[in-house]
Design an enzyme around this catalytic site. Structure first.
Site, short mmCIF file in Angstrom:
data_model
loop_
_atom_site.label_atom_id
_atom_site.label_comp_id
_atom_site.label_asym_id
_atom_site.label_seq_id
_atom_site.Cartn_x
_atom_site.Cartn_y
_atom_site.Cartn_z
N TRP A 99 0.83 -1.21 0.00
CA TRP A 99 0.00 0.00 0.00
C TRP A 99 0.86 1.26 0.00
CZ3 TRP A 99 -1.60 2.94 4.83
CH2 TRP A 99 -0.63 2.82 5.84
N ASP A 100 2.15 1.10 0.30
CA ASP A 100 3.08 2.23 0.29
C ASP A 100 2.90 3.04 -0.99
OD1 ASP A 100 3.94 0.09 1.94
OD2 ASP A 100 6.01 0.77 1.95
N GLU A 102 0.86 -2.04 12.48
CA GLU A 102 1.11 -3.48 12.54
C GLU A 102 1.47 -3.98 13.93
OE1 GLU A 102 3.77 -4.64 9.40
OE2 GLU A 102 2.26 -4.25 7.86
N LYS A 154 3.21 0.83 16.04
CA LYS A 154 4.43 0.81 15.24
C LYS A 154 4.48 2.07 14.36
CE LYS A 154 6.46 -2.27 11.71
NZ LYS A 154 6.09 -3.32 10.74
N GLN A 155 3.29 2.56 13.99
CA GLN A 155 3.24 3.62 12.98
C GLN A 155 1.91 4.36 13.05
OE1 GLN A 155 2.99 -0.11 10.51
NE2 GLN A 155 2.72 1.46 8.93
#
Ligand code: BGC
Length: 804
Positions: free
Chosen positions: A387-388, A517, A629-630
């Protein structure tokens, strides 16, 4: 990453000075010395590519340092081997095959002998060394002066390019000067098929598990002016021809060595051409080497060898200078369209140019390939596309080189049929579900909690399509690809989610993983639900638009995919009753239904060595805590800006910042952008610093396995969306610029609706300039600005509060 122990939460540190790997320079990176131990990192940073070919920045002479200090790598975008994934414990519907980008024969090799002494940087004495990658010429060059153990001094200058204009070609020019001796020289130019991919280590982000040698030799040619191997992959059954050819006025081919009969060449899988030259002191000899890769992904297998020979014969006639000149012209045009200038901070200026350059090198632009998480610079994440692309990378191309954005979306359209099949495997009777990670279109995520469960991929792609169509009036794409793709993917939400059956009716989506994640398999992930809602509303907008303006196409598409009225109206009710979790007590949006009920991670007692957490804790330990994580909820605030008030954005930022580790390189840029929006200029700047030089300073300690393309594009978003405050709201372009106090000015440009707008912000004013196109309307904060042929420039004085 730093920990504040008294609050037991994560925060960004205010002023930790960075160690810069290379001297600061706006337009190049320059390695001032040779060190066998830092080779590995430099190989990624000095990698060259053109979206089709990628060559790691290894030296021509191929130095093998200590174990694990180097990884030779030569790649072809979209060329992969596929291997069955072995699960010790099977389950229905798990991804069956892994794709991995294959390491191909290395054509860069050169071995130089000064009489009986081999030129080798690891021996003798380096008198002078400099290697540089220039973002304006696109050439990697290295100048070395070296003294052999017997005292012969030589200068070797090598220049290398991977052509932006001839996508199968790379070229090397190798010049040798005898400084203090006269002797016979020998140069052995090789094409080495003894290559292998990096094997999986303990780090799940690295390498592949390969059980059988993936490349089988089918044929080889060793002619005076052409050397080539044809290989076939074992499982994916693709063919590839790797070949080299040379030109020189100074060297003479040594016909006594090499040639068709060389038995051991076949066995060792190395084709070599030997050259000899007698050199007088002070004189130079030059050899040019051209190489190319052609695969059956693009051309019929039986034509590949001939095609390569023709291609290289043309390249030899045109010569190195020809390609160097075209390379420079191509880059000149690119920088004209895409350059971002930051005055007053050379480290950041270098960082952003480096990132833009690598993005251009990494991105596939043929509609059949995409951009891998590590580009074409290394084997981290096995060359997979994620998806980046849609959420992080597409905006950069969309607003800088829109034709490339289109090809990235074409790639997804090409994979629609496989996405339909995947949906069936996952139990959805209708619609299409895109793979979380793939090369060839098949789902390749072996760990489904952080893979296939990320259903948001469908909404991410739809979001990118929407963004593309808002910036480009591309009817052809709308009617031939976009509508079908958006409708097919939107269908999944109806099957995945369900109506609660309560009053008021609520639509829930259970058992998915959002972007973060470190939290998996949850109910009602805010990001997923909000993006699914937008996706369904967009699907409806396209239904209305096509019914109204393109009825014939509308009928054609809905007949093809058998879309019913009932489904269309279900989108409407699902979107309108979508559950978007909110915690009244904390007055923040909840990442999902259960997130805020979990225990907060014990940051105070987690030493720095235990980051990233994924390498030190079982996933379940991580999943049962509040730790990210993000960016997850914060990403929703960026992509859906009008769905949150400024106060809500502030509260959400404060809350989630404290529990986010930024263990993913996709995180800091989003925090920078939101910090800028809520007026925390220090943090916006700090997070930006972390993103902008993430690879250059190797802050995640894994750049050796490849650059981080999403973070690189995130840098561009920090400038445009972050400091520039750019958003598209209801189809309207908005800016709300601020200037970090560390900078004198900055400027960037965007290409939208066939117009180009340059935005320059200094301490006094923001200046908008229409540099191409006839008219553009947009908002500067609340104020509407119209630029056209009569008024091409507009300058607006800053408010003092924007710069504190
Ligand atoms: C991130 C994902 C990302 C992947 C590839 C992971 O570490 O958590 O969001 O897609 O890297 O870049």
């Amino acid at each position: 990453m730093n920990v504040i122990s008294n609050t037991q939460t994560m925060t960004v540190s205010p002023t930790v000075p960075f160690h810069h790997t290379f001297p600061l320079d706006a337009w190049r990176i320059c390695e001032p010395g040779y060190d066998v131990n830092t080779n590995y990192l430099s190989e990624s940073l000095f990698a060259l590519g053109n979206g089709t070919i990628g060559l790691r920045g290894t030296h021509e002479e191929s130095y093998l340092g200590p174990e694990g200090s180097s990884q030779e790598g030569n790649y072809l975008n979209g060329f992969y081997e596929s291997e069955p994934i072995t699960y010790p414990e099977n389950a229905y519907g798990l991804a069956r095959n892994n794709h991995f980008m294959l390491n191909l024969p290395n054509g860069k090799g050169m071995e130089l002998w000064l009489a009986d002494e081999k030129f080798n940087l690891a021996n003798g004495r380096i008198i002078n060394y400099q290697r540089q990658l220039d973002f304006r010429t696109g050439i990697l060059s290295r100048t070395v002066q070296w003294e052999s153990p017997q005292g012969r001094q030589v200068e070797v200058v090598s220049e290398r390019l991977v052509s932006f204009t001839d996508r199968h070609l790379y070229a090397i020019r190798y010049r040798v000067t005898a400084i203090n001796f006269s002797a016979s020289l020998r140069l052995v130019s090789t094409l080495n098929a003894n290559v292998s991919n990096l094997q999986t280590a303990d780090d799940p982000r690295v390498g592949s598990k390969i059980t059988a040698p993936p490349l089988q030799v089918l044929a080889q040619q060793n002619k005076p002016d052409f050397l080539g191997f044809e290989h076939k992959t074992l499982h994916s059954q693709f063919h590839v021809v790797s070949s080299i050819a040379h030109t020189t006025n100074d060297w003479v081919a040594d016909e006594l060595v090499g040639g068709d009969d060389e038995q051991d060449q076949h066995q060792t899988q190395v084709l070599a051409r030997h050259f000899i030259a007698d050199i007088e002191q002070g004189h130079s000899v030059t050899l040019c080497k051209f190489g190319c890769y052609f695969s059956s992904r693009d051309y019929p297998a039986k034509e590949l060898m001939l095609l390569s020979a023709d291609y290289l014969s043309r390249a030899r006639q045109q010569g190195f200078d020809h390609f160097a000149e075209r390379q420079r012209e191509y880059l000149q045009a690119f920088w004209q369209q895409a350059d971002v200038e930051i005055a007053g901070d050379l480290a950041l200026q270098q960082g952003i140019h480096f990132n833009q350059f690598h993005l251009l090198q990494s991105v596939g632009r043929d509609g059949q390939t995409n951009i891998a998480a590590k580009g074409l610079s290394g084997e981290g994440y096995e060359g997979h596309y994620f998806w980046d692309t849609e959420i992080y990378i597409l905006p950069f191309f969309l607003y800088s080189k829109p034709e490339i954005a289109r090809t990235l979306l074409d790639y997804r359209y090409l994979g629609l049929q496989q996405a339909r099949q995947r949906a069936r495997e996952m139990g959805h009777k209708q619609g299409a579900l895109y793979p979380w990670r793939t090369i060839g279109g098949e789902e390749c995520s072996a760990y489904f909690p952080a893979g296939s469960a990320q259903y948001h991929i469908n909404a991410d792609i739809a979001y990118a399509v929407k963004q593309y169509l808002e910036a480009r009036d591309d009817q052809e794409f709308l009617l031939n690809c976009a509508a079908e793709m958006v409708w097919e993917t939107a269908r999944i939400w109806l099957d995945l989610g369900h109506f609660s059956g309560t009053t008021p009716e609520v639509f829930r989506i259970n058992e998915v993983t959002g972007p973060d994640e470190y939290t998996a398999l949850v109910n009602n992930n805010y990001y997923t639900n909000a993006m699914a809602k937008l996706h369904m509303l967009f699907a409806l907008t396209l239904v209305e638009k096509l019914r109204r303006d393109h009825n014939e196409d509308y009928r054609r598409i809905i007949d093809k995919i058998m879309l019913t009225e009932a489904e269309i109206s279900a989108w409407k009710s699902a979107a309108h009753s979508m559950l978007l979790p909110y915690d009244k007590a904390l007055q923040i949006h909840a990442q999902d239904d259960s997130f805020l009920t979990k225990k907060i991670w014990d940051f105070a007692n987690t030493p720095d060595e235990q980051y990233p957490l994924l390498l030190h804790f079982h996933p379940l330990v991580i999943y049962r805590h509040q730790v990210c994580k993000q960016a997850d909820l914060l990403l929703a605030m960026l992509l859906l800006p009008d769905q949150f008030t400024l106060e809500e954005k502030r509260r959400n930022f404060d809350y989630y910042e404290k529990i986010t580790t930024h263990d993913s390189s996709l995180s800091s840029c989003i925090f920078s952008i939101i910090a800028a929006e809520i007026g925390d200029h220090e943090k916006a700047y700090r997070y930006f610093m972390e993103t902008a030089r993430l690879d250059l300073d190797d802050t995640h300690h894994n750049t050796k396995h490849g650059i981080h393309t999403a973070a690189m594009a995130g840098t561009w978003m920090c400038i445009s969306y972050g400091f520039g405050g750019m958003r598209i709201i209801n189809g309207q372009l908005h800016f709300s610029p601020t200037l970090p106090r560390q900078w004198q000015h900055y400027q960037f440009q965007i290409n939208i609706n066939h117009a180009t707008l340059n935005i320059r912000i200094d301490s006094e004013a923001t200046e908008y300039r229409l540099t191409a196109g006839s008219e553009l309307k947009f908002f500067h904060r609340q104020q509407i600005v119209t630029l056209n042929q009569q008024e091409k420039n507009h300058r607006i004085l800053n408010r003092i509060t924007d710069y504190e």
